[in-house]
Design an enzyme around this catalytic site. Structure first.
Site, short mmCIF file in Angstrom:
data_model
loop_
_atom_site.label_atom_id
_atom_site.label_comp_id
_atom_site.label_asym_id
_atom_site.label_seq_id
_atom_site.Cartn_x
_atom_site.Cartn_y
_atom_site.Cartn_z
CE LYS A 160 32.12 36.74 54.22
NZ LYS A 160 33.04 37.75 53.90
CE1 TYR A 163 -10.98 52.08 57.59
CE2 TYR A 163 -12.63 51.64 55.90
CZ TYR A 163 -12.19 51.71 57.11
OH TYR A 163 -13.24 51.87 58.01
CG MET A 209 28.18 34.31 63.23
SD MET A 209 27.51 33.16 62.14
CE MET A 209 27.12 33.99 60.54
CB SER A 240 -14.11 49.76 61.57
OG SER A 240 -12.61 50.09 61.68
CG HIS A 285 29.93 46.87 65.43
ND1 HIS A 285 29.20 47.36 66.47
CD2 HIS A 285 29.38 45.53 64.98
CE1 HIS A 285 27.96 46.50 66.80
NE2 HIS A 285 28.20 45.28 65.88
N GLY A 326 29.49 41.16 61.59
CA GLY A 326 30.24 41.08 62.32
C GLY A 326 29.82 40.21 63.45
NE ARG A 371 27.37 43.08 53.43
CZ ARG A 371 28.18 42.65 54.44
NH1 ARG A 371 27.94 41.57 55.09
NH2 ARG A 371 28.63 43.78 55.36
CB CYS A 383 -9.47 51.32 63.29
SG CYS A 383 -10.83 50.87 64.13
NE ARG A 427 37.08 37.33 55.18
CZ ARG A 427 38.10 37.18 54.30
NH1 ARG A 427 38.03 36.30 53.29
NH2 ARG A 427 39.19 38.16 54.41
#
Ligand code: PEP
Ligand code: MG
Length: 903
Positions: free
Chosen positions: A36, A877, A117, A790, A478, A115, A362, A857, A106
Site C-alpha cells: 500500500k 516429463y 489487519m 519413473s 469480505h 481485511g 494494487r 509419477c 492503516r
C-alpha cells in the site's frame, strides 16, 4: 504507549513522506513500505491526487516485536516532522482546535492481506477538534458522525472493546427513536450516541478514550503493528505462506471524506472485471459514506457504470449517472494506472465534494477465469509479452477452471438468489459457523458455510467449505473477495435469507432448512437450490486454449497423466496430456466381478491353481489395455506391473469373509488362514512391487501377455504401431530388474512367434527406494538396462523420510506448526532431502545411459513447486492425475520461462 530505549547511533530512515508529485518512496519499495505504502508513493509520483501522508517502514514492525511490543524512540521526531509536512500540504494542523488535521492509520504489508489487519479512520478528533471540524465543513452532522465512527474504531481496535457493543448501542438508539437508517440521525443524535459510546468504553474497564490527539496517534500506530499478530492475520499468513518476518508497514494519511454529503462518495473499483476478466470498469460505491461501509457489507453499494447498472437491472443510479465529472476523471486515472503497472488494478477512491482522491491501488485479485482472460487480452493489446502472460496466471488457480457447473437440463428447486461472487457450483450440507465447517470437513463432508456476512475470523471455515453463502454484502464484501482468492464458489448478499444461528436454521419465506440439509450454490449465477443438483464437467477453450498453447510453446517438461481407466484416459486427453505416465494395473481389479477371480488367484494353493485363475483374468486385462491404447492413439502409455500387497484384495470383516468363502466355494477357515498368511506388520515394506512379481512370476507373465496382445490388437485396429512402456515397481537391485525383464522379454518372444509379428516396447523401472537412486547407474547400465526411469516420489518420500504415507496426517500438522516441514512432503517434494536422492538418481542413471528417459509419477507431478524442481533436475516429463494436467502444463511452462529469464 511504551517506547524503547534511545539508541546512541544515528537512527535509520523509518518514515517516508508522500504527496502528489513529491514522494520519498517508489513502487519497487514494497519490502520496506508494504504494498500500500509503495503504491501510494508511486501514484503520488505519477501526479495523481493522493492525500498526503507518510509510511512507517516494515523494519519498525520487526523492531516493535523484538522490543517486546514497543516502538523505537527515534521514530517520534521522524513522525512529528512528517505530520507537520502533511499539515503544511493540506493547510490543517494535527490537534489544532480551529483547523484540525485528521488522519487515517492503516496497515499494509508486502503481500496483500485484505481485511486481516486493522485500520483507524478520522483520528485526531476529540471533544474540541470536532467543533473545529463542524465549523470548517459547515456541517455539524458530518463532524459528529465522523467523531462517533472514530470512537467506535478506536474503541474496538486500540482499546479492545468489542465492536458489537457499539453496534448494539446504535441499534437500540435507532429503535428507541424510530430511525431506520444512520443517515437519518442529526448532529444532536450523534452527540447522544457519542456519550453512550464513551460510557460503554468506561464501563468495559479498558483505558478511557483519549482526548490527547498524540496519544491517539501512537495508540493507533502501536495497535496496527500489533494487528500483524492477531489470530486472523496469523491464519491468513499460514494459508498463503507469507513469512512472519516480513512485518507490516503503517500508513498515516490525511483524511478525505466520502461522507460529506451528496457530492461525496467512497468506492472500490477494478480496472477490469475480476470475475470474468472483461475489459470494463467494475466496482461499487456508496454516496455519503466512508470506506468501511462498502467493504463491511453493512450497506449494499451501487454500481459504478451505467452499463453495469443496466445489466444488473439495479434501480439505483450508478456513479456514472450520479457524479459524471468525477467518474470521468476516475476513468482516466484507471487508464494511467493500468499503463504504469501493466496489469489490472484494484483501486480504492474517495470523492469529497466532487473531488476525486486515490487511496489505494494494487494488482487486483481475480478468479482463474479472469486471470486467464486478462493475461491473454494484455498480450493481445501489446502491453505484455506472451511468455509474461503465461507467468501471470497462478497454476494452482487453474483448478478453479476445472470446477463443475450446474447442468442446465437438470430439474432444480430454486431456493433464492444472491450475487455471483465467486464462480463454480458446489453442493453440501449447510453449517452456520466456521468452526463447524472445519469439523465437518475433517470428517470428510462437503459443507456450504452459511453466514449473515463473513468476517476475517471466518477464513478457516471458508477454506474448509465447498461453498459459501451470505445473506449480506456486495461483490467486494469480505466473503466475495476472500472466496474468489481461495477459488471457493460463493453466493453473497442473498438478501431473502434469514439465519437463526441459535436454532441452526435458515429460512426463505416459509421454507425452513436445518443444519445438515443439502443445498447447491452456483457462484456463477448467484442462484441457490435446495438439495444436490447434477453438474457438468468444464470445457476448456477460448482464452484458456490460447494461454495453454503459449505455455506449451515455452518448451517445458511434457505432461502425462496417471490414468487407470478409459474414463481417466479420456479426461487426460481432453486436458492435453501427452501420454499416460502411470497406469496402476491393480486398480483394474477392484471391480466387483473381477475381484472374485483375483481372489481365486490369490487363494490358490499351487501354481496350477493360480495359472488357471490368471488365464481368466488375461482377456479382461487385455481388453482394458486395448481400450487404453485406442484412446491414447500414438501417445506413449506406461503400464506398471501389479504393485500392492495381495492382502489388499482380500476381505477383512467377518461378514465379508463369509461371503467370499461362499463365492470361492472354500471353507472359511482355509480363507482365514490364507488371509493370516498374507498379513504383514509393515505391508508397505513387505511383499509388494518387484518382490511380489519375483515370488509369483506367472502374474508378470500374464500381465506382459495382456499388454503385448493388446498392443497388437489396438495397433491393427488403428493402423499404427503401439509401443507400450512396461514398468517394474519398487526395484532396489539390478538383479530384481533383470529377473523380471527376463520374464517380460521371454513372453514377448513367445508372442512374436505365435503372432508372427515384431513387437516394439520399452522396459523401465520405477525409482522409489533410496537404494535405487544410489544404484541408478546399475539399473540403467547397458543395452539390457532400463530404457526409462519413473520416479515414484510417493514411496521415495515414504522410504527416505521413514514416514508412512498412510499414517502421516497427524504427524504432518504437528510438524508444520513447529516449522519442521515447510510444506507437506507428500504434496510438495522435499527438495533438500528427497530431492538430493532424485538428483543423484538422474545423474547416475544418465551417466551410464545418456538417452535414459526420466519422468515422475508420484503425487508431486501435479505440484507447481515440485514441477519447477523436476525441471531443474533435468526430467523429460511429469505425470499427474488428469485434473491436474492443465496445472502441470502451465507450471512446466513457467519453470522453463523462468529458467530462460534467469540464464
Ligand atoms: C509412487 O510411489 O510415487 C507411485 C507413483 O506409486 P504408488 O503411489 O502407486 O505407490
Ligand atoms: Mg509406489
Amino acid at each position: 504507549m511504551a517506547l524503547g530505549h534511545p539508541s546512541r547511533e544515528a537512527t535509520p530512515k523509518w518514515v517516508y513522506y508522500f504527496a502528489a508529485g513529491d514522494s520519498e518512496g517508489r513502487a519497487d519499495m514494497s519490502d520496506l513500505l508494504g504494498g500500500k505504502g509503495a503504491n501510494l508513493a508511486e501514484m503520488a509520483n505519477l501526479g495523481l491526487p493522493v492525500p498526503p501522508g507518510f509510511t512507517i517502514t516494515t523494519e519498525v514492525c520487526g523492531l516493535y516485536y523484538r522490543n517486546q511490543r514497543s516502538l523505537p524512540e527515534g521514530l517520534v521526531p521522524q513522525v512529528e516532522r512528517a505530520l507537520e509536512r502533511v499539515g503544511k500540504e493540506t493547510g490543517f494542523s494535527f490537534g489544532n482546535e480551529e483547523n484540525p488535521l485528521l488522519v487515517a492509520v492503516r496497515s499494509g504489508g508486502r503481500a496483500s492481506m485484505p481485511g486481516m489487519m486493522d485500520t483507524i479512520l478520522n483520528l485526531g478528533l476529540n471533544d474540541r477538534t470536532v467543533q473545529g471540524l463542524a465549523r470548517n465543513s459547515n456541517d455539524e452532522r458530518f463532524a459528529y458522525d465522523s467523531y462517533r465512527r472514530f470512537i467506535q474504531m478506536y474503541g474496538d481496535v486500540v482499546l479492545g472493546v468489542d465492536h458489537a457493543v457499539f453496534e448494539d448501542i446504535l441499534d437500540n438508539f435507532k429503535n428507541l427513536n424510530g430511525f431506520s437508517f444512520d443517515t437519518e440521525l442529526g448532529a444532536g443524535e450523534w452527540r447522544e450516541v457519542i456519550a453512550a459510546y464513551k460510557g460503554a468504553i468506561e464501563d468495559s474497564g479498558s483505558a478511557p478514550f483519549p482526548q490527547d490527539t498524540n496519544e491517539q496517534l501512537w495508540g493507533a500506530i502501536g495497535a496496527v503493528f500489533g494487528s500483524w499478530q492477531n489470530n486472523r492475520a496469523v491464519t491468513y499468513r499460514r494459508l498463503h505462506a507469507i513469512p512472519e518476518s516480513w512485518g507490516t508497514a503503517v500508513n498515516v494519511q490525511a483524511m478525505v471524506f466520502g461522507n460529506m454529503g451528496n457530492t461525496s462518495a467512497t468506492g472500490v473499483a477494478f480496472t477490469r472485471n475480476p470475475s470474468t476478466g472483461a475489459n470494463e470498469i467494475y466496482g461499487e460505491y456508496l454516496i455519503n459514506a466512508q470506506g468501511e461501509d462498502v467493504v463491511s457489507g453493512i450497506r449494499t453499494p451501487h454500481t459504478l457504470t451505467i452499463k453495469a447498472r443496466e445489466e444488473a437491472e439495479d434501480p439505483n443510479p450508478s456513479l456514472e449517472d450520479e457524479l459524471p465529472g468525477a467518474f470521468h476523471e476516475l476513468k482516466l486515472i484507471f487508464g494511467a494506472l493500468e499503463s504504469r503497472y501493466r496489469d489490472m488494478q484494484d483501486i480504492e477512491f474517495t470523492i469529497q465534494n466532487g473531488k476525486v482522491w486515490m487511496l489505494q491501488t494494487r494488482s487486483g485479485k481475480r478468479t482463474a477465469e479472469a486471470a486467464v482472460k486478462i493475461a491473454v487480452d494484455l498480450a493481445a493489446e501489446g502491453v505484455i509479452r506472451r511468455d509474461e502472460a503465461v507467468l501471470r496466471v497462478d497454476p494452482s488457480s487453474f483448478t478453479q477452471l476445472l470446477h463443475p457447473t450446474i447442468d442446465p437440463s437438470a430439474e432444480m428447486e430454486l431456493l433464492t438468489s444472491g450475487l455471483p461472487a465467486s464462480p463454480g457450483a458446489a453442493s453440501g450440507e449447510i453449517v452456520f459457523s466456521s468452526d463447524e465447517a472445519e469439523r465437518q470437513k475433517q470428517q470428510g463432508r462437503a459443507v456450504i458455510l452459511v453466514r449473515t456476512e463473513t468476517s476475517p475470523e471466518d477464513i478457516h471455515g471458508m477454506h474448509a467449505a465447498a461453498g459459501i453463502l451470505t445473506a449480506r454484502g456486495g461483490m467486494t464484501s469480505h466473503a466475495a473477495v476472500v472466496a474468489r482468492g481461495m477459488g471457493v464458489p460463493c453466493v453473497s448478499g442473498a438478501g431473502a435469507i434469514r439465519i437463526n444461528e441459535q436454532a441452526a436454521t435458515l429460512s426463505v419465506g416459509q421454507r425452513v432448512l436445518k443444519a445438515g440439509d443439502i443445498v447447491t450454490i452456483d457462484g456463477a449465477t448467484g442462484r441457490v437450490y435446495v438439495g444436490e443438483v447434477p453438474m457438468r464437467q468444464p470445457q476448456l477453450s477460448g482464452d484458456f486454449a490460447s494461454l495453454i498453447a503459449w505455455a506449451d510453446a515455452a518448451g517445458g517438461l511434457s505432461v502425462r497423466a496417471n490414468a487407470d481407466t478409459p474414463k481417466d484416459a479420456r479426461q487426460a486427453r481432453a486436458f492435453g496430456a501427452q501420454g499416460i505416465g502411470l497406469c496402476r494395473t491393480e486398480h483394474m481389479f477392484f471391480d466387483a466381478e473381477r475381484i472374485l477371480t483375483m481372489r481365486e488367484m490369490i487363494c490358490a494353493t499351487n501354481e496350477a491353481g493360480r495359472k488357471s485363475a490368471l488365464a481368466r483374468i488375461l482377456p479382461v486385462q487385455r481388453a482394458d489395455f486395448v481400450e487404453l491404447f485406442e484412446i491414447m492413439g500414438e501417445l506413449p502409455v506406461t503400464i506398471r506391473l501389479l504393485d500392492p500387497p495381495l492382502h489388499e484384495f482380500l476381505p477383512r470383516q467377518e461378514r465379508e469373509l463369509e461371503a467370499v468363502a461362499a463365492q470361492l466355494k472354500m471353507p472359511i477357515d482355509k480363507l482365514k488362514a490364507r488371509v493370516d498368511e498374507l498379513s504383514e506388520f509393515n505391508p508397505m515394506l513387505g511383499l509388494r512391487g518387484s518382490r511380489l512379481a519375483i515370488r509369483y512370476p506367472e502374474i508378470t507373465e500374464m500381465q506382459a501377455r495382456a499388454i503385448f496382445e493388446a498392443a497388437i490388437e489396438a495397433g491393427k485396429r488403428q493402423g499404427v504401431t503401439v509401443e507400450p512402456e512396461i514398468m517394474i515397481p519398487l526395484v532396489a537391485y539390478r538383479r530384481e530388474y533383470d529377473i523380471l525383464a527376463g520374464v517380460i522379454r521371454n513372453t514377448a518372444d513367445t508372442i512374436e512367434k505365435e503372432a508372427g509379428v515384431r513387437l516394439a516396447y520399452k522396459l523401465g523401472t520405477m525409482i522409489e527406494l533410496p537404494r535405487a537412486c544410489l544404484r541408478a547407474g546399475d539399473l540403467a547400465d547397458g543395452e539390457d538396462g532400463a530404457d526409462f526411469f519413473s520416479f515414484g516420489t510417493n514411496d521415495l518420500t515414504q522410504t527416505a523420510l521413514g514416514l508412512s504415507r498412510d499414517d502421516a496426517a497427524p504427524i504432518l500438522s504437528a510438524y508444520a506448526t513447529q516449522g519442521i516441514y515447510d510444506a507437506d512432503p507428500f504434496a510438495s517434494i522435499d527438495q533438500q532431502g528427497v530431492g538430493e536422492l532424485v538428483r543423484i538418481g538422474v545423474e547416475r542413471g544418465r551417466e551410464k545411459k545418456p538417452t535414459l528417459k526420466i519422468g515422475i509419477c508420484g503425487e508431486h507431478g501435479g505440484d507447481p513447486d515440485s514441477i519447477a524442481f523436476f525441471h531443474s533436475a533435468g526430467f523429460d516429463y511429469v505425470s499427474c492425475s488428469p485434473f491436474r494436467v492443465p496445472v502441470a502444463r502451465l507450471a512446466a511452462a513457467q519453470a522453463a520461462i523462468r529458467a530462460k529469464l534467469d540464464a
